[in-house]
Design an enzyme around this catalytic site. Structure first.
Site, PDB file in Angstrom:
ATOM      1  N   GLN A   1      -6.107  -2.895  -6.996  1.00  0.00           N
ATOM      2  CA  GLN A   1      -6.723  -4.126  -7.499  1.00  0.00           C
ATOM      3  C   GLN A   1      -5.797  -4.878  -8.450  1.00  0.00           C
ATOM      4  OE1 GLN A   1      -9.264  -6.258  -7.278  1.00  0.00           O
ATOM      5  NE2 GLN A   1      -9.799  -5.233  -5.375  1.00  0.00           N
TER       6      GLN A   1
ATOM      7  N   GLU B   1      -9.331  13.803  -3.590  1.00  0.00           N
ATOM      8  CA  GLU B   1      -9.779  13.352  -2.278  1.00  0.00           C
ATOM      9  C   GLU B   1      -9.186  14.200  -1.166  1.00  0.00           C
ATOM     10  OE1 GLU B   1     -10.688   8.650  -3.271  1.00  0.00           O
ATOM     11  OE2 GLU B   1      -8.743   9.184  -2.437  1.00  0.00           O
TER      12      GLU B   1
ATOM     13  N   GLY C   1       8.629  -6.619  -0.643  1.00  0.00           N
ATOM     14  CA  GLY C   1       7.544  -5.656  -0.585  1.00  0.00           C
ATOM     15  C   GLY C   1       6.298  -6.258   0.013  1.00  0.00           C
TER      16      GLY C   1
ATOM     17  N   ASP D   1       2.715  -2.055  -9.111  1.00  0.00           N
ATOM     18  CA  ASP D   1       3.161  -0.811  -9.755  1.00  0.00           C
ATOM     19  C   ASP D   1       4.537  -0.926 -10.383  1.00  0.00           C
ATOM     20  OD1 ASP D   1       0.836   0.420  -8.946  1.00  0.00           O
ATOM     21  OD2 ASP D   1       1.690   1.201  -7.097  1.00  0.00           O
TER      22      ASP D   1
ATOM     23  N   GLY E   1       3.320  -4.653   0.286  1.00  0.00           N
ATOM     24  CA  GLY E   1       2.135  -3.905  -0.102  1.00  0.00           C
ATOM     25  C   GLY E   1       1.043  -4.860  -0.532  1.00  0.00           C
TER      26      GLY E   1
END
Length: 447
Positions: free
Chosen positions: A328, A183, A19, A312, A21
């Site tokens: 964060q 948003e 990953g 996550d 990310g």
């Protein structure tokens, strides 16, 4: 895997990171001065700045402005090798992950240390049948598809001869009033009110209806009540219909049924809920009710100190509460895991258990307005919006992206003009030329 690569990996301690990310990339960078051989595996060849996906979906930015090639980011890190492929499993006993790509299936990749930073996917809470009618917003492909869907709705309304159908075509429903939904709804309202107003002749884009739905009692439930109220009031000022405390019963081709009420719409967007990757199933270890891997205070898996799970995908409590699934947390956990592996390789002292430093939460609610919460400080309005812009620019992957995004934001703020309002569809070989991205987006993605 090529023989040359296997030989290079065999010469040093092997660290495999799954990953690219926020967590995975942070772990890789933390190992840049380590003698280990780092292998970073991802299904795409780019690192994606997910917090700005909604800006691609609402035509503020292009895909190439929020994504950067992984090889470009790590080009100066000589101990890092990037592999494009999908991990399908882990063998804890043999210490290897299984990699599949376009040509091979389940190729074993050995490791001495493993970092799983595999993120999350969209969750429809057991109603997977909603997916075909209500696309999510978790990937770059999702964002481009949603952008095309929104713009196509206006094009269809402009071409529609029956004025009675305009209302349905120009009704946009967002399910989920967390940061993404709020948003997205605000950005869509700004798009309708500013950019599109002078470009259509047969319809009035400002008549578009934007509905934000959530079964929670307030928007942005993770924020304080005063900031949640400020965000809701701002949404309503922008013309967004906010419907709270209502569950979705059904989503189909004609719209949505919520709390027994049918709302006709051709554009429903799912901004609620995520599910962790199958890392817990790969490892066959203890998981929380959501399916995230329960990790030790040093982010390792119980009885397997060589396996780290971050971001996550991981479940860890701090001060009696689970850590939130935000960027964060992933960044700090990735750095911690990389540094801990570095110390173990060098035989250094064991660091203290991981402790998340909460820098606060920010959500933008349209042009020049945001809500910010950090400790006892609660801000809303323009000052919070400036803080939001500064934080997001800081965490973009490269300097070129920061400059590009900053210039685009200033241009959009002053003129209302967007970065990309192109409808990108696959027409198939018999209907037209297939295009995966626009020339502008292709050029931007090479930065």
């Amino acid at each position: 895997m090529p023989v040359e690569l296997m030989s290079a990996i065999d010469e040093a301690t092997k660290v495999v990171i799954v990953g690219a990310g926020f967590g995975g990339l942070a772990a890789a960078k933390a190992l840049r001065n380590t003698s280990a051989s780092v292998v970073l595996i991802d299904r795409t060849n780019y690192h994606l700045f997910e917090p700005l996906l909604y800006q691609v979906a609402t035509s503020v930015l292009t895909p190439g402005q929020i994504a950067s090639p992984i090889r470009g980011i790590l080009r100066r890190q000589k101990n890092a090798t990037v592999i494009l492929g999908e991990v399908t499993g882990v063998d804890k006993e043999k210490k290897c992950v299984f990699l599949s790509d376009a040509d091979r299936k389940n190729v074993p990749i050995p490791y001495d240390y493993l970092v799983l930073a595999t993120g999350v996917t969209q969750s429809y809470f057991g109603h997977n049948e909603f997916a075909q009618y209500a696309p999510g917003l978790k990937t770059l492909v999702d964002a481009v598809a949603v952008r095309s869907k929104i713009l196509q709705a206006f094009e269809q309304a402009e071409a529609e001869e029956d004025p009675s159908r305009h209302r349905d075509l120009l009704t946009f429903i967002l399910v989920g009033a967390g940061p993404t939904g709020v948003e997205m709804a605000a950005a869509l309202a700004i798009l309708v009110q500013s950019t599109l107003t002078s470009e259509f002749r047969r319809i009035d884009p400002t008549t578009a209806r934007i509905v934000l739905i959530d079964m929670a009692p307030r928007v942005l439930p993770a924020f304080s009540e005063d900031l949640s109220t400020a965000a809701k009031e701002r949404l309503q000022e922008l013309g967004v219909e906010v419907r709270l405390g209502r569950s979705v019963d059904r989503i189909d081709a004609d719209g949505i049924i919520v709390a027994g009420e049918r709302i006709l719409s051709k554009t429903v967007i799912w901004t609620a809920g995520v599910a962790p990757s199958p890392a817990g199933k790969w490892l066959n270890v203890d998981t929380d009710p959501a399916g995230r891997v329960r990790v030790q205070p040093d982010l390792t898996v119980a009885e397997h100190p060589e396996i780290f799970v971050v971001g996550d995908t991981a479940s860890l409590n701090q001060n009696g509460k689970p850590l939130p699934g935000v960027a964060q947390v992933a960044l700090q956990q990735g750095r911690y895991a990389g540094k801990l592996i570095h110390r173990r390789i060098l035989g250094g002292p064991t660091p203290k258990p991981f402790k998340y430093f909460d820098k606060g939460s920010i959500a933008v609610v349209g042009k020049g307005f945001a809500v910010l919460q950090t400790g006892q400080i609660h801000l809303s309005g323009f000052s919070a919006w400036l803080a939001w812009a500064a934080v997001h620019l800081q965490f973009l992957a490269t300097s070129s992206l920061r400059v590009s995004v900053f210039v685009q934001w200033v241009w959009t703020f002053v003129t209302g003009q967007r970065g990309s309002r192109l409808i990108v569809n696959d027409h198939g070989p018999d209907k037209g030329t297939r295009s995966a991205e626009t020339p502008l987006e292709a050029a931007a993605s090479t930065k």
